[in-house]
Design a protein around this motif. Structure first.
Motif, short mmCIF file in Angstrom:
data_model
loop_
_atom_site.label_atom_id
_atom_site.label_comp_id
_atom_site.label_asym_id
_atom_site.label_seq_id
_atom_site.Cartn_x
_atom_site.Cartn_y
_atom_site.Cartn_z
N TYR A 664 -4.27 -48.89 9.42
CA TYR A 664 -2.90 -48.69 8.96
C TYR A 664 -2.67 -49.34 7.60
O TYR A 664 -1.94 -48.82 6.75
N LEU A 680 -0.93 -39.40 5.16
CA LEU A 680 -0.65 -38.61 6.36
C LEU A 680 -1.88 -38.50 7.25
O LEU A 680 -1.86 -38.81 8.44
N LEU A 683 -3.10 -41.87 8.79
CA LEU A 683 -2.28 -42.37 9.91
C LEU A 683 -2.64 -41.64 11.20
O LEU A 683 -2.89 -42.27 12.24
N VAL A 684 -2.67 -40.31 11.12
CA VAL A 684 -2.95 -39.55 12.34
C VAL A 684 -4.34 -39.87 12.87
O VAL A 684 -4.54 -40.14 14.06
N THR A 687 -4.61 -43.30 14.42
CA THR A 687 -4.00 -43.34 15.74
C THR A 687 -4.93 -42.74 16.78
O THR A 687 -5.19 -43.34 17.84
N LEU A 694 -9.71 -47.20 22.67
CA LEU A 694 -9.11 -47.77 23.88
C LEU A 694 -9.67 -47.07 25.12
O LEU A 694 -9.94 -47.71 26.14
N TYR A 698 -11.54 -48.89 28.06
CA TYR A 698 -11.02 -48.87 29.43
C TYR A 698 -12.10 -48.50 30.43
O TYR A 698 -12.11 -48.96 31.55
N LYS A 792 -18.95 -31.64 29.84
CA LYS A 792 -19.03 -30.62 30.88
C LYS A 792 -20.44 -30.47 31.44
O LYS A 792 -20.62 -30.17 32.62
N LEU B 66 6.23 -39.04 10.07
CA LEU B 66 5.01 -39.18 10.86
C LEU B 66 4.97 -40.50 11.60
O LEU B 66 4.58 -40.56 12.78
N LEU B 70 4.54 -40.71 15.52
CA LEU B 70 3.38 -41.41 16.09
C LEU B 70 3.80 -42.58 16.97
O LEU B 70 3.25 -42.78 18.05
#
Lengths: 801, 94
Positions: A664, A680, A683-684, A687, A694, A698, A792, B66, B70
């Motif tokens: 970030y 843009l 950021l996406v 994320t 994660l 997990y 699969k 965004l 998000l």
């Protein structure tokens, strides 16, 4: 492509058809379909004799790779013709012999004759090629076909061992020889042997000339089983006897002799050549004959005898090279050594071929080749015994056989060594006659052993598997022909002297011939009471004594430590090479990715640092730097803090979050540096990838989920720091070394005009440089499909979770 | 004048982000952290807006939107995970 080329390649052509013939006509021995070819070739090559005698050589060129100067130049001169006649003549006899030796229904005759024909063509190619590369190609073909022939009974472990050993050694030599040839061609600019010879005087001072000499000699020595490369020959005796007779007495082992003889005009001016060829030959002569006495297997005796005789020919070639330094002598005494070498070459091919065939007959009729089990066979096989008598006595150098003549000539040439006054030969040269004489004594002893222990003495019926009887007619005809040649040459040696010996010796001594010297060959039995005659008498007297007292002194062979024997060295060498390379590989290929990363990064640091230092590339130019604002500093501090957090974090979760923070913050950097599209996307993507991390976190297995800090390792820290520093230095230097302006002006001007867009980044992505985008789309598609496939497709159930 | 106000505001948002970060690190419970992260996202959106005003550009308005989307999606996903143990319900499990 002339008839000569076809003659050389004819065996290969016939080899193509042999398997079909073998399959089609099972009732007829395949050898009959092969026999006619070497016979015809022999007659064909005989026709060259008058031409060679009158005009020296016949040459036919067939373009192969003219752009590289590699052409299949068939070149027949005295030396080549001599070998061609040996190959085809003895080839005919060997094929004939093999028809009776190899059983039609038990052996895979198709393969045998294919290999044999391949070998024959390869040998013809070696001796009749003027182009070094073509010669080398045929040379390797002889190695391969000989490998196949030695391993003909491939179910036997000993055969495979022998085949592998001979392959390794001869191919080692072959590759060295190729190196020598390439150096020669670089020095002279041609691959043609004759053109190289014509430039021999000019290139002899070049620094790499000696290297070429040594490399070519390595090839010749390995092929011709010279010390210390002779060890493959005794092991090659696992081959069928016709193969031993053909390859390991008459033809292949003489390929090295051929190379030495052929290359003599190039190298012989060098003292090193005389020493190497003459010295190694002499050493081989002694060592081979010395070791032959302790063997108990007929073929092993013959193998060591071959080694020793090849050494004798080699040493005579070396002494013949001394002739070049005495071209002021009107009667050049050293030229005689060359004649002797060529003469003994022929003699050896005749008697050794016949002896191998005799050994084959004995093996075939009694079931063993061990002289401890044999004895008294004369009463059962008188014809074979006669042939063996002729062969062994010729080998021992007794009159009236041809071996006597060449041995006398050999003694003549080694005695002349004493009067040499070049290359320190006047001091060490005395070794030549002494060693030669001792070797001749041993030669006499094993020759007698070969004959008397096999055909005379006590017949031991209980040790033999079958009742011995005379061999079938077809089997003793070929050795009988060779045996009669032994006698014929023995009584009328001058039949050969002007037709074959003179042209061949002239080729070897061509520099002298060009200076007006000439060979006057007259071989006579009786040349007065000269030292060589007394030497022969001495050989016989001492040899008989030694033979009679053999049980008393053979114990000295056991004194020699087996750990120092060359075979032991070779075996251990192989074992240790294998072990060593295993160790080396195990040492660095330990399967841990961490290690490989360390190698990669150390190589990265090392190469780049060395380059920077060597090129003096570090350079900082502050003139072009932008001012640093407060936001950049703050963001940098955040990134540094997050990066340190990743390294220090106790839990993986913290690391993941810190990684997200870095992502970030990078996005914020993009904000500051005015790149909205990047923000843009960044950021996406950040994320999504944090979510994926994660997810991976997990699903970590519960058992090993120990939360602990990354352990500190000094190496890793140093490597990491090194990489960082190197990259930073390179980035700084690269920034300071801008050589030309950026091309971005073009995009700024033309984004709206030519592409009709307002967003320059997007116009570049889809318009100016849309190709990259297309393939990045492809990358994403592949990644998505790959993930889908991995999830699969479960071909194997996981064992434990 | 306006520039100084922007910078003061920026410092203020940075401080509030820092304080939220303490909450993220300390916890004590997971919902605390999620809420703090959500608020941080909105803070970042505000910071971006301020920066775009300082830079005097409208190119970053998409980024602000965004950030909103998000942080909303992220918070929803976390909430669902905390509540049900999974984010996307897998039909086959049932």
């Amino acid at each position: 492509m002339s008839l000569l080329h076809i003659a050389i390649l004819a065996p290969l052509l016939l080899a193509i058809f042999i398997p079909f013939v073998y399959k089609r006509f099972r009732s007829i021995h395949t050898g009959w379909f092969v026999l006619w070819l070497p016979a015809i070739l022999f007659i064909y090559f005989l026709q060259y004799l008058p031409d060679i005698k009158n005009q020296g050589f016949v040459e036919k060129t067939f373009n192969w790779i003219p752009s590289l100067g590699i052409n299949f130049t068939a070149y027949v001169d005295g030396l080549g013709l001599l070998f061609a006649l040996l190959i085809t003549g003895i080839g005919t006899l060997v094929v004939f012999y093999s028809i009776y030796y190899l059983a039609k229904d038990k052996e895979n005759l198709g393969s045998f004759y294919v290999y044999l024909l391949m070998f024959m063509a390869a040998m013809l190619g070696v001796v009749l090629s003027d182009n070094l590369i073509v010669l080398y190609a045929f040379w390797e073909l002889t190695s391969f076909s000989s490998f196949l022939l030695i391993g003909f009974w491939y179910t036997k472990e000993r055969s495979r061992h022998g085949a592998q050993k001979s392959m390794l050694i001869t191919v080692f030599g072959g590759l060295s020889m190729l190196g020598g040839f390439i150096i020669l061609s670089l020095l002279t600019g041609t691959f043609s042997i004759r053109e190289i010879i014509s430039q021999a005087g000019e290139i002899s001072t070049e620094p790499f000339f000696i290297l070429a000499l040594v490399l070519v000699l390595l090839g010749a020595f390995t092929k011709s089983a010279q010390f210390p490369f002779h060890i493959w020959l005794p092991d090659a005796m696992e081959a069928p006897t016709p193969v031993s007779a053909y390859l390991h007495s008459a033809t292949m082992v003489k390929a090295g002799i051929y190379i030495v003889a052929r290359m003599s005009p190039v190298f012989a001016e060098q003292g090193l050549w005389i020493w190497l060829v003459g010295g190694v030959g002499l050493l081989t002569l002694f060592w081979g004959s010395f070791n032959a006495v302790k063997q108990t297997d007929l073929k092993a005796i013959l193998a060591f005898s071959t080694i020793s005789q090849l050494g004798m020919i080699m040493s005579m070639l070396g002494l013949g090279a001394a002739a070049l330094h005495y071209d002021h002598l009107s009667e050049n005494i050293y030229m005689g050594a060359t004649v002797a070498a060529v003469f003994h070459l022929i003699n050896h091919a005749t008697f050794k071929g016949s002896l191998f065939m005799v050994a084959g007959i004995v093996d075939h009729e009694t079931g063993t080749r061990d002289i401890r089990k044999l004895g008294g066979l004369m009463q059962f096989m008188p014809i074979t015994a006669t042939i063996a008598f002729i062969g062994t006595f010729s080998m021992a150098g007794l009159p009236p056989f041809n071996g006597f003549l060449s041995k006398e000539m050999f003694f003549t040439s080694v005695i002349h060594v004493l009067s040499l006054d070049i290359f320190n030969l006047e001091t060490w040269g005395a070794l030549f006659p002494i060693l030669a004489w001792i070797a001749s004594v041993f030669t006499f002893v094993y020759s007698m052993m070969l004959f008397f222990k096999t055909f005379r003495g006590q017949y031991q019926s209980e040790k033999l598997k079958k009742k011995p009887h005379e061999a079938p007619v077809g089997m003793w005809i070929p050795p009988a022909i060779l045996g009669s040649l032994v006698i014929l040459i023995g009584f009328f040696p001058n039949l050969l002297s002007n037709t074959i010996l003179k042209p061949a010796a002239e080729v070897i001594q061509s520099p002298l011939i060009n200076e007006g010297h000439s060979f006057d060959i007259h071989i006579s039995f009786w040349h007065g009471f000269k030292p060589e005659l007394f030497m022969t008498i001495g050989v016989i007297v001492v040899g008989v004594l030694l033979y009679k007292t053999m049980p008393k002194w053979t114990a000295i062979y056991n004194k020699f430590p087996s750990s120092l024997s060359l075979n032991h060295l070779y075996d251990q060498g192989l074992v240790h090479t294998e072990k060593g390379s295993n160790k080396v590989t195990d040492f660095y290929m330990n399967g841990s990715i961490r290690n490989y990363m360390v190698y990669i990064f150390i190589a990265f640091i090392g190469l780049l640092t060395i380059t920077i230092i060597k090129k003096d590339a570090f350079f900082m130019d502050k003139s072009d730097l932008a001012p640093i604002g407060i936001y950049e500093i703050v963001l940098t501090l955040i990134i540094v803090a997050a990066a340190i957090t990743i390294l220090m974090a106790k839990s993986r979760l913290t690391s993941i979050i810190a990684l997200g923070a870095i992502g970030y913050t990078v996005a914020l950097f993009f904000v500051l540096f005015r790149a909205p599209d990047l923000v843009l996307t960044q950021l996406v993507i950040e994320t999504v990838s944090v979510a994926l991390f994660l997810l991976a976190f997990y699903h970590l297995p519960k058992i090993n989920r120990k939360e602990e800090r990354m352990r500190f390792k000094l190496t890793n820290a140093i490597v990491a720091a090194g990489v960082g520093i190197v990259v930073t230095i390179i980035a700084l230097s690269a920034h300071s070394n801008k050589l030309f302006k950026s091309i971005s002006e073009y995009y700024i001007e033309n984004t709206a005009d030519k592409a009709g867009g307002g967003n320059m980044v997007n116009v570049i992505l889809v318009d100016f440089r849309g190709f990259d985008t297309m393939f990045e789309i492809a990358v994403l598609g592949i990644a998505a499909l790959g993930v889908y496939g991995m999830i699969k497709l479960r071909l194997s159930r996981r064992q434990d979770r | 004048m306006l520039d100084i106000i922007f910078k003061i505001a920026l410092v203020g948002f940075s401080l509030s982000s820092l304080i939220l970060l303490i909450r993220v690190i300390k916890g004590p419970s997971v919902p605390d952290r999620v809420v703090a992260l959500d608020a941080m996202g909105i803070n970042l959106a505000a910071i971006t807006a301020l920066v775009s005003m300082i830079l005097n550009t409208s190119a970053y308005l998409d980024v602000i939107l965004l950030f909103g989307i998000l942080s909303f999606i992220g918070t929803i996903a976390f909430s669902k995970f905390l509540e049900k143990g999974e984010i996307i319900e897998n039909e086959r499990r049932n």
